[in-house]
Design a protein around this motif. Structure first.
Motif, PDB file in Angstrom:
ATOM      1  N   GLU A   1       1.123  -1.246   0.123  1.00  0.00           N
ATOM      2  CA  GLU A   1       0.226  -0.091  -0.213  1.00  0.00           C
ATOM      3  C   GLU A   1       0.553   1.208   0.097  1.00  0.00           C
ATOM      4  OE1 GLU A   1      -3.307  -2.275   2.997  1.00  0.00           O
ATOM      5  OE2 GLU A   1      -1.781  -0.635   3.958  1.00  0.00           O
ATOM      6  N   GLY A   2       2.100   1.100  -0.798  1.00  0.00           N
ATOM      7  CA  GLY A   2       3.499   2.801  -0.904  1.00  0.00           C
ATOM      8  C   GLY A   2       2.750   3.580  -2.065  1.00  0.00           C
ATOM      9  N   GLU A   3       3.661   3.828  -2.127  1.00  0.00           N
ATOM     10  CA  GLU A   3       3.959   4.881  -2.816  1.00  0.00           C
ATOM     11  C   GLU A   3       3.527   4.764  -3.932  1.00  0.00           C
ATOM     12  OE1 GLU A   3       8.698   5.237  -4.301  1.00  0.00           O
ATOM     13  OE2 GLU A   3       7.943   5.991  -1.857  1.00  0.00           O
ATOM     14  N   GLY A   4       3.984   3.588  -4.599  1.00  0.00           N
ATOM     15  CA  GLY A   4       3.576   3.918  -6.085  1.00  0.00           C
ATOM     16  C   GLY A   4       4.496   3.500  -7.589  1.00  0.00           C
ATOM     17  N   ILE A   5       4.149   3.691  -8.547  1.00  0.00           N
ATOM     18  CA  ILE A   5       5.229   3.796  -9.456  1.00  0.00           C
ATOM     19  C   ILE A   5       4.043   5.026 -10.355  1.00  0.00           C
ATOM     20  CG2 ILE A   5       6.242   3.083 -11.100  1.00  0.00           C
ATOM     21  CD1 ILE A   5       6.553   0.667  -9.500  1.00  0.00           C
TER      22      ILE A   5
ATOM     23  N   SER B   1       0.431  -1.080 -10.915  1.00  0.00           N
ATOM     24  CA  SER B   1       0.745  -0.043  -9.419  1.00  0.00           C
ATOM     25  C   SER B   1      -0.236   1.332  -9.904  1.00  0.00           C
ATOM     26  CB  SER B   1       1.513   0.589  -9.585  1.00  0.00           C
ATOM     27  OG  SER B   1       2.458   1.240  -8.679  1.00  0.00           O
ATOM     28  N   LYS B   2      -0.606   1.367  -8.765  1.00  0.00           N
ATOM     29  CA  LYS B   2      -1.269   3.290  -8.876  1.00  0.00           C
ATOM     30  C   LYS B   2      -0.922   3.898  -7.510  1.00  0.00           C
ATOM     31  CE  LYS B   2      -5.337   3.915 -11.141  1.00  0.00           C
ATOM     32  NZ  LYS B   2      -6.337   2.718 -11.086  1.00  0.00           N
ATOM     33  N   GLN B   3      -0.277   5.030  -8.346  1.00  0.00           N
ATOM     34  CA  GLN B   3       0.799   5.728  -7.682  1.00  0.00           C
ATOM     35  C   GLN B   3      -0.489   6.222  -5.847  1.00  0.00           C
ATOM     36  OE1 GLN B   3       1.846   9.412 -10.554  1.00  0.00           O
ATOM     37  NE2 GLN B   3       3.933   9.371  -8.311  1.00  0.00           N
ATOM     38  N   SER B   4       0.374   6.199  -5.448  1.00  0.00           N
ATOM     39  CA  SER B   4       0.011   6.579  -3.636  1.00  0.00           C
ATOM     40  C   SER B   4      -1.446   5.081  -3.201  1.00  0.00           C
ATOM     41  CB  SER B   4      -0.448   7.818  -3.587  1.00  0.00           C
ATOM     42  OG  SER B   4      -1.933   8.406  -4.512  1.00  0.00           O
TER      43      SER B   4
END
Ligand SMILES: Nc1ncnc2c1ncn2[C@@H]1O[C@H](COP(=O)(O)OP(=O)(O)OP(=O)(O)O)[C@@H](O)[C@H]1O
Ligand SMILES: [Mg+2]
Length: 469
Positions: A391-395, A443-446
């Motif tokens: 559940e991090g910052e994403g790319i 990935s989804k940012q944030s």
């Protein structure tokens, strides 16, 4: 103009044509000539027999003369003898060869129905037949018929000339075939050979324009693709080398800078210790970078062997989780591991552990405190799917296609602070692909990132079935 391959194919063609022609000619020659000779001989014999029949009806000098006169107007020659072989009459002048025939005739032996007495048409000037004249059961004489062999020889010669003529045509056709072949086949081949030579000399910009859809066209296309691939590889290698030298230079600059400061006499002991710590950290990072680079190089050259075995995914997950848990705990990130208890795959456990460590390391590094990272394995129809979600910052979407590239980092400054060098995913991809698996990232940012690893049944289940039993 006539290159070797065309010449070889052309000669083969020539040999085949000549071979076929020879066989045909031989059959034709033997049959035709025999038939013609037979025909001429039986005609001659029939003519002699007719004369002898006429003479049997009336064996008188007027009839004898009549027969001789008839034959003097024809292409044949007749000699009529009495029973002892004395000439009674003849149509044309008697040649010595005809006399030979008469002399060699055994007049004591009377042929029943008439026979051929000279049939060597290829050696002699005449062929000859002998028909007996029998009047009221008494043997009275012979009708010898002669025909010149020139005619037969003429036929044979004509046939021979035709054979030569066909041979000449075959020869012409062969030259034409060689010419066409060298245009159609070998010229393109030579062009491709030159193109590959250029490729090996380092000129990667070759383009072959062969407008054909046969195997040669495919080969030319393959060479074109090879050339673009080589070009791309060369470019990638240059970029990679540039990145590596950059990656190595940066920590070295730090190390040198801190070593310089630490070496100054006015630096306090505390500061010196701090700088030495930084130097140690940077060298550790450098060592790790070099280790990873070396590993990638080995993966590239297939220099490491994958030792696949039946591996319990559950057990693999537990050991990996055990390794990473302290780091996760330290950052207060919650690691959830889910896996069916009896799930197995046919993989190299050490290499796969490395894959999971790399991916989990990312999840931890690029996630804030208090989030959850899930390591999950599910069995889909014919695949084992392993996923790591955070559940991090994403790319950012624009960066997604590049994250598996070597030395690629989304945010260079930030990942430097994480100590990353952009090799983790590249190594993971190499290993998964050498297991014939696939690795992908979403990935989804944030919002978070999910890395998905798929191992196909072909490579895991089928083999595991074999390996398991
Ligand atoms: N889970 C993730 N969340 C956010 N960004 C990620 C995640 N995984 C990878 N990335 C991005 O992809 C880049 C490449 O990842 P990779 O693991 O190859 O290199 P790294 O982590 O920077 O260095 P290394 O793994 O070699 O120590 C990272 O720098 C990071 O920017
Ligand atoms: Mg990484």
């Amino acid at each position: 103009m006539f290159n070797k391959l065309a010449l070889k194919i052309g000669l083969l063609f020539f040999v085949f044509i000549i071979l076929i022609e020879s066989v045909l000619f031989l059959i034709l020659y033997v049959n035709y000539v025999e038939e013609r000779v037979e025909e001429v001989m039986s005609n001659l014999l029939a003519r002699g027999n007719t004369h002898s029949e006429v003479l049997e009806d009336s064996f008188e000098s007027s009839t004898l003369n009549h027969v001789a006169m008839m034959e003097s107007a024809s292409d044949f020659i007749v000699i009529i003898t009495d029973a002892e072989g004395n000439e009674l009459t003849h149509s044309d002048t008697i040649e010595p060869e005809m006399r030979d025939v008469l002399q060699h005739t055994d007049f004591g032996q009377v042929p029943q129905k008439g026979e051929i007495v000279e049939d060597r048409w290829d050696e002699k000037r005449f062929i000859a037949t002998d028909s007996p004249i029998t009047v009221a059961g008494e043997h009275r004489g012979h009708v010898f018929m002669f025909a010149e062999t020139n005619h037969i020889k003429g036929i044979v010669e004509h046939l021979r000339n035709q054979f030569l003529f066909v041979g000449l045509i075959a020869f012409g056709l062969t030259i034409a075939a060689i010419f066409i072949l060298s245009r159609l086949i070998t010229l393109p081949l030579i062009r491709m050979k030159e193109a590959t030579e250029q490729l090996s000399e380092g000129n990667n910009e070759v383009s072959l324009h062969l407008d054909r859809n046969d195997e040669l066209g495919e080969l030319a296309n393959a060479i074109n693709t090879l050339s673009t691939d080589l070009n791309r590889l060369k470019q990638a290698r240059n970029e990679f080398l540039a990145s590596i030298s950059h990656e190595l230079r940066t920590p070295l600059t730090y190390i040198k800078g801190y070593a310089d400061i630490a070496g100054r006499p006015d630096t306090s002991d505390d500061e010196r210790r701090e700088y030495i710590d930084i130097i140690r950290e940077e060298t550790t990072h450098l060592t790790e970078l070099i280790r990873q680079l070396f590993e990638l190089a080995q993966l590239d050259h297939n220099q490491f062997s994958i030792r696949k075995e039946q591996v319990s995914i559950n057990r693999l997950f537990r050991s990996v989780a055990g390794l990473v848990r302290p780091a996760f705990d330290e950052k207060h990130i919650f690691l959830v591991v889910q896996c069916p208890p009896d799930m197995t795959a046919f993989i190299d456990p050490e290499r796969f552990q490395q894959v999971l460590l790399n991916v989990l390391d990312n999840a931890r590094k690029y996630s804030p405190e208090g989030t959850v990272v899930t390591l999950l394995a599910v069995q889909e129809e014919d695949t084992v799917v392993i996923s790591v979600s955070d559940e991090g910052e994403g790319i950012p979407e624009a960066a997604l296609p590049f994250v598996f590239e070597r030395l690629y980092r989304v945010d260079k400054s930030r990942s430097r602070q994480h100590g990353g060098s952009g090799l983790g995913l590249a190594i993971a991809k190499e290993i998964v692909e050498s297991h014939s698996g696939q690795i992908s990232i979403q990935s989804k940012q944030s919002k978070g990132t999910t890395v998905r690893i798929e191992l196909t049944r072909g490579d895991s289940f089928a083999e595991s079935a074999v390996g398991g039993r």
